[in-house]
Design a protein around this motif. Structure first.
Motif, PDB file in Angstrom:
ATOM      1  N   GLU A 329       8.189  -7.329  11.997  1.00  0.00           N
ATOM      2  CA  GLU A 329       9.551  -7.397  11.483  1.00  0.00           C
ATOM      3  C   GLU A 329       9.579  -7.159   9.967  1.00  0.00           C
ATOM      4  O   GLU A 329      10.454  -6.454   9.449  1.00  0.00           O
ATOM      5  N   VAL A 330       8.619  -7.734   9.258  1.00  0.00           N
ATOM      6  CA  VAL A 330       8.570  -7.556   7.798  1.00  0.00           C
ATOM      7  C   VAL A 330       8.286  -6.095   7.445  1.00  0.00           C
ATOM      8  O   VAL A 330       8.897  -5.529   6.532  1.00  0.00           O
ATOM      9  N   LEU A 331       7.377  -5.449   8.171  1.00  0.00           N
ATOM     10  CA  LEU A 331       7.053  -4.044   7.902  1.00  0.00           C
ATOM     11  C   LEU A 331       8.267  -3.158   8.153  1.00  0.00           C
ATOM     12  O   LEU A 331       8.546  -2.226   7.383  1.00  0.00           O
ATOM     13  N   THR A 332       9.008  -3.453   9.213  1.00  0.00           N
ATOM     14  CA  THR A 332      10.229  -2.683   9.492  1.00  0.00           C
ATOM     15  C   THR A 332      11.252  -2.871   8.370  1.00  0.00           C
ATOM     16  O   THR A 332      11.846  -1.912   7.870  1.00  0.00           O
ATOM     17  N   MET A 333      11.446  -4.097   7.978  1.00  0.00           N
ATOM     18  CA  MET A 333      12.416  -4.413   6.941  1.00  0.00           C
ATOM     19  C   MET A 333      12.021  -3.788   5.591  1.00  0.00           C
ATOM     20  O   MET A 333      12.871  -3.341   4.820  1.00  0.00           O
ATOM     21  N   ALA A 334      10.716  -3.737   5.324  1.00  0.00           N
ATOM     22  CA  ALA A 334      10.229  -3.197   4.049  1.00  0.00           C
ATOM     23  C   ALA A 334      10.264  -1.680   4.001  1.00  0.00           C
ATOM     24  O   ALA A 334      10.057  -1.086   2.938  1.00  0.00           O
ATOM     25  N   GLY A 335      10.465  -1.049   5.149  1.00  0.00           N
ATOM     26  CA  GLY A 335      10.514   0.411   5.178  1.00  0.00           C
ATOM     27  C   GLY A 335       9.197   1.054   5.534  1.00  0.00           C
ATOM     28  O   GLY A 335       8.993   2.240   5.254  1.00  0.00           O
ATOM     29  N   GLY A 336       8.297   0.284   6.152  1.00  0.00           N
ATOM     30  CA  GLY A 336       7.063   0.867   6.646  1.00  0.00           C
ATOM     31  C   GLY A 336       5.813   0.360   5.945  1.00  0.00           C
ATOM     32  O   GLY A 336       5.870  -0.283   4.891  1.00  0.00           O
ATOM     33  N   GLU A 337       4.675   0.683   6.562  1.00  0.00           N
ATOM     34  CA  GLU A 337       3.386   0.204   6.075  1.00  0.00           C
ATOM     35  C   GLU A 337       3.036   0.767   4.700  1.00  0.00           C
ATOM     36  O   GLU A 337       2.447   0.071   3.865  1.00  0.00           O
ATOM     37  N   ASP A 338       3.391   2.023   4.463  1.00  0.00           N
ATOM     38  CA  ASP A 338       3.033   2.653   3.191  1.00  0.00           C
ATOM     39  C   ASP A 338       3.608   1.894   2.008  1.00  0.00           C
ATOM     40  O   ASP A 338       2.932   1.708   0.986  1.00  0.00           O
ATOM     41  N   LYS A 339       4.856   1.466   2.139  1.00  0.00           N
ATOM     42  CA  LYS A 339       5.487   0.758   1.027  1.00  0.00           C
ATOM     43  C   LYS A 339       4.796  -0.587   0.775  1.00  0.00           C
ATOM     44  O   LYS A 339       4.628  -1.002  -0.377  1.00  0.00           O
ATOM     45  N   VAL A 340       4.429  -1.271   1.845  1.00  0.00           N
ATOM     46  CA  VAL A 340       3.744  -2.557   1.686  1.00  0.00           C
ATOM     47  C   VAL A 340       2.361  -2.346   1.077  1.00  0.00           C
ATOM     48  O   VAL A 340       1.930  -3.098   0.184  1.00  0.00           O
ATOM     49  N   LEU A 341       1.649  -1.309   1.528  1.00  0.00           N
ATOM     50  CA  LEU A 341       0.336  -1.006   0.949  1.00  0.00           C
ATOM     51  C   LEU A 341       0.451  -0.638  -0.525  1.00  0.00           C
ATOM     52  O   LEU A 341      -0.377  -1.038  -1.346  1.00  0.00           O
ATOM     53  N   GLN A 342       1.489   0.121  -0.853  1.00  0.00           N
ATOM     54  CA  GLN A 342       1.712   0.489  -2.251  1.00  0.00           C
ATOM     55  C   GLN A 342       1.919  -0.745  -3.117  1.00  0.00           C
ATOM     56  O   GLN A 342       1.342  -0.874  -4.193  1.00  0.00           O
ATOM     57  N   ARG A 343       2.768  -1.630  -2.635  1.00  0.00           N
ATOM     58  CA  ARG A 343       3.057  -2.846  -3.398  1.00  0.00           C
ATOM     59  C   ARG A 343       1.810  -3.724  -3.514  1.00  0.00           C
ATOM     60  O   ARG A 343       1.553  -4.319  -4.572  1.00  0.00           O
ATOM     61  N   ALA A 344       1.022  -3.791  -2.457  1.00  0.00           N
ATOM     62  CA  ALA A 344      -0.232  -4.552  -2.516  1.00  0.00           C
ATOM     63  C   ALA A 344      -1.150  -3.979  -3.584  1.00  0.00           C
ATOM     64  O   ALA A 344      -1.822  -4.722  -4.313  1.00  0.00           O
ATOM     65  N   GLY A 345      -1.179  -2.644  -3.695  1.00  0.00           N
ATOM     66  CA  GLY A 345      -1.993  -2.008  -4.716  1.00  0.00           C
ATOM     67  C   GLY A 345      -1.522  -2.327  -6.121  1.00  0.00           C
ATOM     68  O   GLY A 345      -2.330  -2.557  -7.030  1.00  0.00           O
ATOM     69  N   VAL A 346      -0.197  -2.350  -6.314  1.00  0.00           N
ATOM     70  CA  VAL A 346       0.365  -2.694  -7.630  1.00  0.00           C
ATOM     71  C   VAL A 346      -0.037  -4.127  -8.008  1.00  0.00           C
ATOM     72  O   VAL A 346      -0.450  -4.396  -9.145  1.00  0.00           O
ATOM     73  N   LEU A 347       0.105  -5.030  -7.069  1.00  0.00           N
ATOM     74  CA  LEU A 347      -0.257  -6.428  -7.338  1.00  0.00           C
ATOM     75  C   LEU A 347      -1.743  -6.565  -7.663  1.00  0.00           C
ATOM     76  O   LEU A 347      -2.127  -7.333  -8.550  1.00  0.00           O
ATOM     77  N   GLU A 348      -2.574  -5.810  -6.949  1.00  0.00           N
ATOM     78  CA  GLU A 348      -4.012  -5.841  -7.224  1.00  0.00           C
ATOM     79  C   GLU A 348      -4.294  -5.373  -8.645  1.00  0.00           C
ATOM     80  O   GLU A 348      -5.084  -5.975  -9.377  1.00  0.00           O
ATOM     81  N   GLU A 349      -3.664  -4.282  -9.059  1.00  0.00           N
ATOM     82  CA  GLU A 349      -3.861  -3.764 -10.412  1.00  0.00           C
ATOM     83  C   GLU A 349      -3.425  -4.767 -11.469  1.00  0.00           C
ATOM     84  O   GLU A 349      -4.007  -4.843 -12.558  1.00  0.00           O
ATOM     85  N   LYS A 350      -2.396  -5.540 -11.168  1.00  0.00           N
ATOM     86  CA  LYS A 350      -1.906  -6.544 -12.109  1.00  0.00           C
ATOM     87  C   LYS A 350      -2.769  -7.805 -12.103  1.00  0.00           C
ATOM     88  O   LYS A 350      -2.548  -8.721 -12.901  1.00  0.00           O
ATOM     89  N   GLY A 351      -3.733  -7.866 -11.192  1.00  0.00           N
ATOM     90  CA  GLY A 351      -4.611  -9.028 -11.118  1.00  0.00           C
ATOM     91  C   GLY A 351      -4.123 -10.130 -10.206  1.00  0.00           C
ATOM     92  O   GLY A 351      -4.744 -11.196 -10.122  1.00  0.00           O
ATOM     93  N   ASN A 352      -3.011  -9.902  -9.504  1.00  0.00           N
ATOM     94  CA  ASN A 352      -2.505 -10.906  -8.568  1.00  0.00           C
ATOM     95  C   ASN A 352      -3.152 -10.668  -7.206  1.00  0.00           C
ATOM     96  O   ASN A 352      -2.517 -10.197  -6.249  1.00  0.00           O
ATOM     97  N   LEU A 353      -4.430 -10.999  -7.116  1.00  0.00           N
ATOM     98  CA  LEU A 353      -5.213 -10.677  -5.921  1.00  0.00           C
ATOM     99  C   LEU A 353      -4.751 -11.467  -4.701  1.00  0.00           C
ATOM    100  O   LEU A 353      -4.732 -10.934  -3.587  1.00  0.00           O
ATOM    101  N   GLN A 354      -4.394 -12.723  -4.915  1.00  0.00           N
ATOM    102  CA  GLN A 354      -4.006 -13.548  -3.772  1.00  0.00           C
ATOM    103  C   GLN A 354      -2.733 -13.027  -3.119  1.00  0.00           C
ATOM    104  O   GLN A 354      -2.652 -12.921  -1.893  1.00  0.00           O
ATOM    105  N   LEU A 355      -1.733 -12.676  -3.921  1.00  0.00           N
ATOM    106  CA  LEU A 355      -0.490 -12.162  -3.346  1.00  0.00           C
ATOM    107  C   LEU A 355      -0.714 -10.805  -2.678  1.00  0.00           C
ATOM    108  O   LEU A 355      -0.129 -10.502  -1.637  1.00  0.00           O
ATOM    109  N   SER A 356      -1.611 -10.004  -3.250  1.00  0.00           N
ATOM    110  CA  SER A 356      -1.956  -8.727  -2.626  1.00  0.00           C
ATOM    111  C   SER A 356      -2.561  -8.946  -1.246  1.00  0.00           C
ATOM    112  O   SER A 356      -2.240  -8.232  -0.285  1.00  0.00           O
TER     113      SER A 356
END
Length: 418
Positions: A329-356
């Motif tokens: 449901e979250v993946l559908t609401m977010a607009g797909g897996e790519d967008k979630v993976l992208q956001r996870a990558g941004v968080l990783e770059e910012k050092g927020n590893l746990q949220l990623s």
């Protein structure tokens, strides 16, 4: 504290052994888990007897000290690294024609052994993760030597001219004994002392007891030992040093206990408590409370489990949907897996590893095309976290998780058909 006091300075599997003499008839074999040797004119008592594969070395070192018979084996508690070298000591006694040593333990220890035998595959599994034990090496003992006599609260035995006073207290286990030798002013305390933040709240193990642990350390300090022999690491020598060490750790445990009780009494739920408890700088900097094995966060988890049920205050979690259902449901609401993976990558770059990690888990639980990328990213983050983590337990959990993900990746790839 010098580096050689810590758990991390010795390997679980290495045969390292440092023999230390701490007064007349008092010796300690410093191994992964220490063995205390108490010697009198009549014979020897052993307090804690190590892991199974340390048994031959324990006998070798013992016999380099004395030819006297071992009259008593005392289990400080029933964990695998403290109560399983016994068969080799019994074999040595039989070979020498000595009487069989009498084995003493707390009355709860046989129930622990019964549980271990019943749940051996489970304990093999969790110990392999906790201690980073490779496949092919046994991860948990399978031979159990039960005590001949048990102690409820306290007992006193004679060993020649020495009095061995056994005291029960709950701490890392419910079957813990510590030993006081008044004639030598020596306390053998097993895992009430390990040169780390106390291992209360181990993520894999049954209930442990922070406040009772504090009380036990206060009882040890009240006897003013000149020497305290720990379950792991170097001995503490000098009445002032022992008192300071015991009371500082006791104070830290009481501090966490009081915080948790007060927050529960104010109607706070687990998540809020876990993210708002305080661990003062004085404890962070203490040589006695380094989070190299136990961790204050683990202690708070144990206190919550002891004082509270599993309901977390959110009715949505009473009968929850599966993680996969929520993830889809979250993946559908977010607009797909790519967008979630992208956001996870941004968080990783910012050092927020746990949220990623949390975002990657949505893809792993509910995704399709992006799962392989999520596996790679999560494994890399776990390895990065492991490299930064001080706690042996937490570090090995991260590493085990990364290994499992990489195995999953390999098994999902088609084999070579050529």
């Amino acid at each position: 504290m010098s580096d050689d006091t810590s758990l991390g300075s010795m390997s679980l599997f290495a045969g390292e052994c440092e023999k230390q003499h701490l007064g007349k008839g008092i010796h300690m074999l410093r191994m992964w888990a220490n063995v205390c040797i108490i010697e009198s004119g009549e014979g020897v008592a052993l307090f804690d007897v190590g892991l199974p594969f340390h048994g031959p070395r324990i006998v070798e070192e013992l016999r380099s000290l004395t030819e006297k018979p071992v009259l008593y084996i005392i289990y400080g508690h029933g964990h695998a690294d403290h109560a399983f070298g016994t068969p080799f000591i019994l074999e040595d006694a039989e070979r020498r024609g000595h009487p069989r040593p009498k084995i003493l333990a707390h009355e709860a220890l046989p129930r622990r052994f019964d549980r271990y035998r019943r749940m051996l595959p489970y304990h093999e599994h969790i110990n392999r993760i906790q201690f980073d034990i490779p496949e092919g090496i046994p991860a948990f003992p399978w031979e159990y030597v039960y005590p001949d006599e048990t102690v409820r609260e306290e007992a006193s035995i004679r060993l020649g001219d020495l009095t061995l006073e056994l005291r029960h207290a709950r701490g890392e286990t419910d079957d813990h004994l510590w030993l006081w030798i008044p004639e030598r002013k020596v306390a053998c305390v097993s895992d009430f002392w390990v040169w780390s933040c106390p291992n209360v709240g181990n993520p894999f193990k049954v209930q442990r007891y922070a406040l009772e642990w504090a009380l036990a350390l206060e009882e040890v300090a009240a006897r003013s030992p000149e020497v305290m022999l720990p379950g792991h690491g170097s001995p503490l020598v000098g009445a002032g040093t022992v008192r300071e060490a015991c009371l500082e750790v006791s104070r830290a445990l009481r501090y966490l206990d009081q915080q948790v009780v007060e927050m529960l009494n104010r109607g706070m739920w687990q998540e809020e408590i876990l993210h708002s408890f305080r661990w003062p700088e004085e404890f962070s900097e203490s040589p006695y409370l380094a989070p190299i094995y136990g961790h204050p966060y683990f202690v708070v988890q144990a206190l919550l489990r002891q004082y509270h049920g599993w309901y977390d205050g959110n009715p949505s979690h009473l009968f929850p949907s599966t993680e996969a259902e929520v993830a889809r449901e979250v993946l559908t609401m977010a607009g797909g897996e790519d967008k979630v993976l992208q956001r996870a990558g941004v968080l990783e770059e910012k050092g927020n590893l746990q949220l990623s990690l949390h975002l990657l888990d949505f893809v792993l639980a509910g995704g399709k095309e992006g799962v392989e990328e999520a596996v790679k990213k999560k494994a890399a983050i776990l390895e990065r976290l492991a490299g930064e983590e001080k706690s042996l337990i937490a570090r090995n959990i991260y590493l085990a998780g990364a290994r499992e993900l990489r195995k999953r990746l390999e098994s999902s790839r088609p084999g070579d058909s050529g």
